[in-house]
Design a protein around this motif. Sequence first.
Motif, PDB file in Angstrom:
ATOM      1  N   TRP A  10     -35.507  -5.706  -7.555  1.00  0.00           N
ATOM      2  CA  TRP A  10     -34.268  -6.288  -7.527  1.00  0.00           C
ATOM      3  C   TRP A  10     -33.750  -4.958  -7.726  1.00  0.00           C
ATOM      4  O   TRP A  10     -32.373  -4.686  -7.614  1.00  0.00           O
ATOM      5  CB  TRP A  10     -34.143  -7.338  -8.105  1.00  0.00           C
ATOM      6  N   LEU A  11     -33.610  -4.205  -8.940  1.00  0.00           N
ATOM      7  CA  LEU A  11     -32.655  -2.806  -8.991  1.00  0.00           C
ATOM      8  C   LEU A  11     -32.753  -2.155  -8.463  1.00  0.00           C
ATOM      9  O   LEU A  11     -31.908  -1.083  -7.581  1.00  0.00           O
ATOM     10  CB  LEU A  11     -33.505  -2.639  -9.934  1.00  0.00           C
ATOM     11  N   ARG A 125     -39.593   3.519 -12.532  1.00  0.00           N
ATOM     12  CA  ARG A 125     -38.535   4.500 -12.291  1.00  0.00           C
ATOM     13  C   ARG A 125     -38.558   4.925 -11.381  1.00  0.00           C
ATOM     14  O   ARG A 125     -36.677   5.421 -10.851  1.00  0.00           O
ATOM     15  CB  ARG A 125     -38.066   4.825 -14.180  1.00  0.00           C
ATOM     16  N   VAL A 128     -37.641   3.205  -7.986  1.00  0.00           N
ATOM     17  CA  VAL A 128     -36.084   2.444  -8.234  1.00  0.00           C
ATOM     18  C   VAL A 128     -35.067   3.787  -7.856  1.00  0.00           C
ATOM     19  O   VAL A 128     -34.017   4.146  -6.694  1.00  0.00           O
ATOM     20  CB  VAL A 128     -35.396   2.204  -9.160  1.00  0.00           C
TER      21      VAL A 128
END
Length: 418
Positions: A10-11, A125, A128
């Motif tokens: 989602w991020l 990370r 993303v």
Amino acid sequence: MSRTTHAPPWLALGGYAATRLIGLAALFTVAAATGKDGLHRLMGRWDAVWYARIAEHGYGYQVTLPRGDVHADLAFFPLFPALERAVSAALPVDAATAGLLVSWTASLAAAWGIYEVGARVAGERAGVVLAVLWGVYPTAFVQSMAYTETLFTALAAWSILAVLRGRWILAGALCVLAGLTRPTAAALIAAIGITALVTVVREIRAARADVAIRTPRADVTARTARTARADATAPAGVGPGAEPAPEPGPAPEPGLARRLGPVIVGALLAPLGWLAYIVYVGVRQGSATAYFDVQAAWGNSIDGGVALARFIAGLPWPAALGLCAALALLGWLLALCVRQRQPLPLLVYTGAVVAVSLVGAAYFGSRPRLMMPAFGLLLPPAVALTRLRPRTAVPVLVVLAVGSGVYGAFTLLGSGPP
């Protein structure tokens, strides 16, 4: 370097969607200020018109330019217009609007796949940030158009992820669809084929080494003793040292065929979509080279980079110097990808997309767009950004998103194709 992840995307999807909303806001703001139709630029010009026409009427349309060049719709692969046709049949929208819906949906699927690949290779990370960076690529405005880049990138990202997960048949099936979307699928076919070949060779060597290790030294001693007994009891005419019939050694590992079967099937599947369309055009036009002739008429023949070199040579020296610097930056990014030890399928795919984009005689302004599916180029800067604190990394990404959006707005509202 490989890592698995089960975190929800989602991020990554939210960050990517935010970049595209910024781009659309910039487009519609500039369009309103200049009195132009921003929505029409997204779905009613350039390649989008050709795809919509194919969706509505099928293949068979061509245009003869004043200088005699013939542009035929056979230059465009069939999956995207087929999806446009299906969506326009299911929803109360025309083919052009359906193209936008397909492209926007595919862009989210692409961002998700890019996130998953990045997360597996360099951590969540990095995944993303990688997805967000793809949304702020200089020509990312194309991701909001009724073009094929988002659909192709989605299929390529999920196909590469399937290879990384060892799901070879799924990877091959996705590559079939990619091969029906864009000619750039040749890069994905190469990535799957080369990785499959390396995997097969490695597995066979490992199996042979395992067989050698499993052959006990006692077996050698026993065979020597049997040879000695055979010498002592050999019939007349058979000299000493004659060996008895060899006994079979250890059987190959039974799991080898099961492991290699999906690899081979996936690699054989991969080129079928691309080849099917090339053959279709050849049969339709009555020439084995028909598709390549059609592309050459559009000015998209492969010339090994000659057109690029001539273009650079014809520029004023400041512009030529700047373009050479950009190409040097591209080479540096590729070197960073190698130094980062990216997985083989991702590395081959990225390098092949870049190579295909540079060795053709296509309109130079389209080359950055043609390289956009090579999301592996963005993994080194994505990893670098993850080393920054969020309060630093987020503003950097916002600035990039605004810059990309403004650049895209003025490019789309200009006269030339992207």
